[in-house]
Design a protein around this motif. Structure first.
Motif, PDB file in Angstrom:
ATOM      1  N   GLY A  26     -48.099  14.133  -2.050  1.00 32.25           N
ATOM      2  CA  GLY A  26     -47.118  14.874  -1.278  1.00 32.25           C
ATOM      3  C   GLY A  26     -45.701  14.343  -1.407  1.00 32.25           C
ATOM      4  N   ASP A  27     -45.541  13.123  -1.914  1.00 38.80           N
ATOM      5  CA  ASP A  27     -44.212  12.523  -2.053  1.00 38.80           C
ATOM      6  C   ASP A  27     -43.797  12.349  -3.510  1.00 38.80           C
ATOM      7  OD1 ASP A  27     -43.652  12.218   0.676  1.00 38.80           O
ATOM      8  OD2 ASP A  27     -44.840  10.384   0.784  1.00 38.80           O
ATOM      9  N   ALA A  28     -44.638  12.773  -4.451  1.00 37.03           N
ATOM     10  CA  ALA A  28     -44.330  12.628  -5.879  1.00 37.03           C
ATOM     11  C   ALA A  28     -44.018  13.990  -6.483  1.00 37.03           C
ATOM     12  CB  ALA A  28     -45.500  11.972  -6.613  1.00 37.03           C
ATOM     13  N   ASP A  29     -43.195  13.979  -7.536  1.00 37.85           N
ATOM     14  CA  ASP A  29     -42.822  15.236  -8.182  1.00 37.85           C
ATOM     15  C   ASP A  29     -43.789  15.569  -9.315  1.00 37.85           C
ATOM     16  OD1 ASP A  29     -42.185  13.566 -10.293  1.00 37.85           O
ATOM     17  OD2 ASP A  29     -40.032  13.961 -10.233  1.00 37.85           O
ATOM     18  N   ALA A  30     -43.467  16.610 -10.091  1.00 35.49           N
ATOM     19  CA  ALA A  30     -44.356  17.053 -11.171  1.00 35.49           C
ATOM     20  C   ALA A  30     -44.486  16.009 -12.280  1.00 35.49           C
ATOM     21  CB  ALA A  30     -43.847  18.370 -11.759  1.00 35.49           C
ATOM     22  N   ASP A  31     -43.523  15.085 -12.333  1.00 30.09           N
ATOM     23  CA  ASP A  31     -43.594  13.989 -13.309  1.00 30.09           C
ATOM     24  C   ASP A  31     -44.251  12.749 -12.731  1.00 30.09           C
ATOM     25  OD1 ASP A  31     -42.297  15.455 -15.343  1.00 30.09           O
ATOM     26  OD2 ASP A  31     -40.345  15.011 -14.450  1.00 30.09           O
ATOM     27  N   ARG A  32     -44.817  12.872 -11.523  1.00 31.08           N
ATOM     28  CA  ARG A  32     -45.547  11.797 -10.850  1.00 31.08           C
ATOM     29  C   ARG A  32     -44.622  10.709 -10.306  1.00 31.08           C
ATOM     30  NH1 ARG A  32     -51.072  11.674 -12.531  1.00 31.08           N
ATOM     31  NH2 ARG A  32     -51.127   9.405 -12.233  1.00 31.08           N
ATOM     32  N   VAL A  33     -43.337  10.999 -10.185  1.00 31.52           N
ATOM     33  CA  VAL A  33     -42.361  10.019  -9.708  1.00 31.52           C
ATOM     34  C   VAL A  33     -42.071  10.263  -8.227  1.00 31.52           C
ATOM     35  CG1 VAL A  33     -40.012   9.117 -10.008  1.00 31.52           C
ATOM     36  CG2 VAL A  33     -41.331   9.834 -12.009  1.00 31.52           C
ATOM     37  N   LEU A  34     -41.932   9.190  -7.463  1.00 35.82           N
ATOM     38  CA  LEU A  34     -41.596   9.304  -6.044  1.00 35.82           C
ATOM     39  C   LEU A  34     -40.249  10.005  -5.886  1.00 35.82           C
ATOM     40  CD1 LEU A  34     -42.214   8.529  -3.066  1.00 35.82           C
ATOM     41  CD2 LEU A  34     -40.960   6.397  -3.489  1.00 35.82           C
TER      42      LEU A  34
END
Length: 261
Positions: A26-34
């Motif tokens: 829920g806190d990460a983007d589509a690139d898996r970054v916070l």
């Protein structure tokens, strides 16, 4: 107003709170970054936890964020275990700054400073910190009294090429106080400035007034010297402003496809 924000280290004395987190989906983007709104939530949550525990059931009034500064060195990614540490770095009669670090064993590091104001629940005006809160938080704070001063301009500069667009608000953007939450404002900044998570970067968000659920919110994205400004507007009234400036990198480009005013 252009000087960098100095992020002080823990002083080695006073109250220091440490929590362990893991970066969730829920806190990460589509690139898996916070995302930065996730960073803001980490800092808000640990600050609230710290005040709640320090109050030990007492009534310490409401605490409202007036400003958040985030300095990204390297962001953690999805499922990273992270350490979140916070302490009081400055204190005044009606407010304090809480410094927070988010770090991981893999080298992620994000610095946050929140300027928190105590507010009387009945009047909505700033209220004095209780002697108990001062006694608990002052030992780690800088010795000089903390004073409020703006870091960002009060009004848009009318720069050519500024882009204005509406921001539809959702019920989930509004917190229990009936205002759009600080973390939501950070999600808007990320939305209008793609590529924001390129590091290193300094981002500042200052609030001039609350944004209500039924406000017709717009943002004005304005290029500035070495930075980009994001104005949160209700009509012509400024409710908040953010400044983003990469350190040693070009300023993120303005979004395309919107009407230029």
């Amino acid at each position: 107003m252009d000087e960098p924000v100095v992020m002080v280290d823990p002083p080695g004395r006073g109250r220091l709170r440490t929590e362990q987190r893991r970066v969730r989906s829920g806190d990460a983007d589509a690139d898996r970054v916070l995302r930065l709104d996730g960073v803001a939530r980490y800092a808000q949550d640990i600050a609230f936890d710290d005040v709640h525990d320090a109050a030990a059931g007492g009534d310490e009034g409401l605490w409202v964020l007036r400003r958040t500064v985030i300095v990204v060195h390297r962001l953690p990614v999805f499922h990273d275990p992270v350490q979140v540490r916070t302490w009081c770095s400055g204190i005044g009669a009606r407010w304090c700054t809480k410094r927070t670090t988010v770090s991981s064993a893999g080298g992620a590091r994000v610095e946050v400073e929140g300027f928190w104001v105590t507010v009387d629940a009945g009047t909505g005006r700033p209220a004095p910190l209780s002697p108990r809160m001062v006694a608990i938080f002052a030992p780690s704070a800088a010795p000089e009294p903390l004073r409020w001063r703006r870091l960002l301009p009060a009004r848009p500069g009318g720069t050519s090429g500024a882009v204005r667009r509406p921001v539809p608000l959702r019920s989930t953007d509004v917190d229990w106080m009936g205002h759009v939450n600080n973390a939501t404002c950070w999600s808007v900044v990320e939305q209008v400035l793609p590529g924001l998570r390129a590091t290193p970067v300094e981002a500042v968000l200052e609030h001039a007034g609350p944004i209500a659920a039924d406000d017709q919110l717009e943002v004005l994205v304005e290029p500035a010297a070495g930075a980009t400004l994001v104005w949160f507007l209700v009509g012509d009234t400024v409710r908040a402003v953010a400044r983003v400036r990469p350190v040693g990198r070009e300023v993120p480009p303005l979004p395309s496809g919107s009407t230029t005013e």
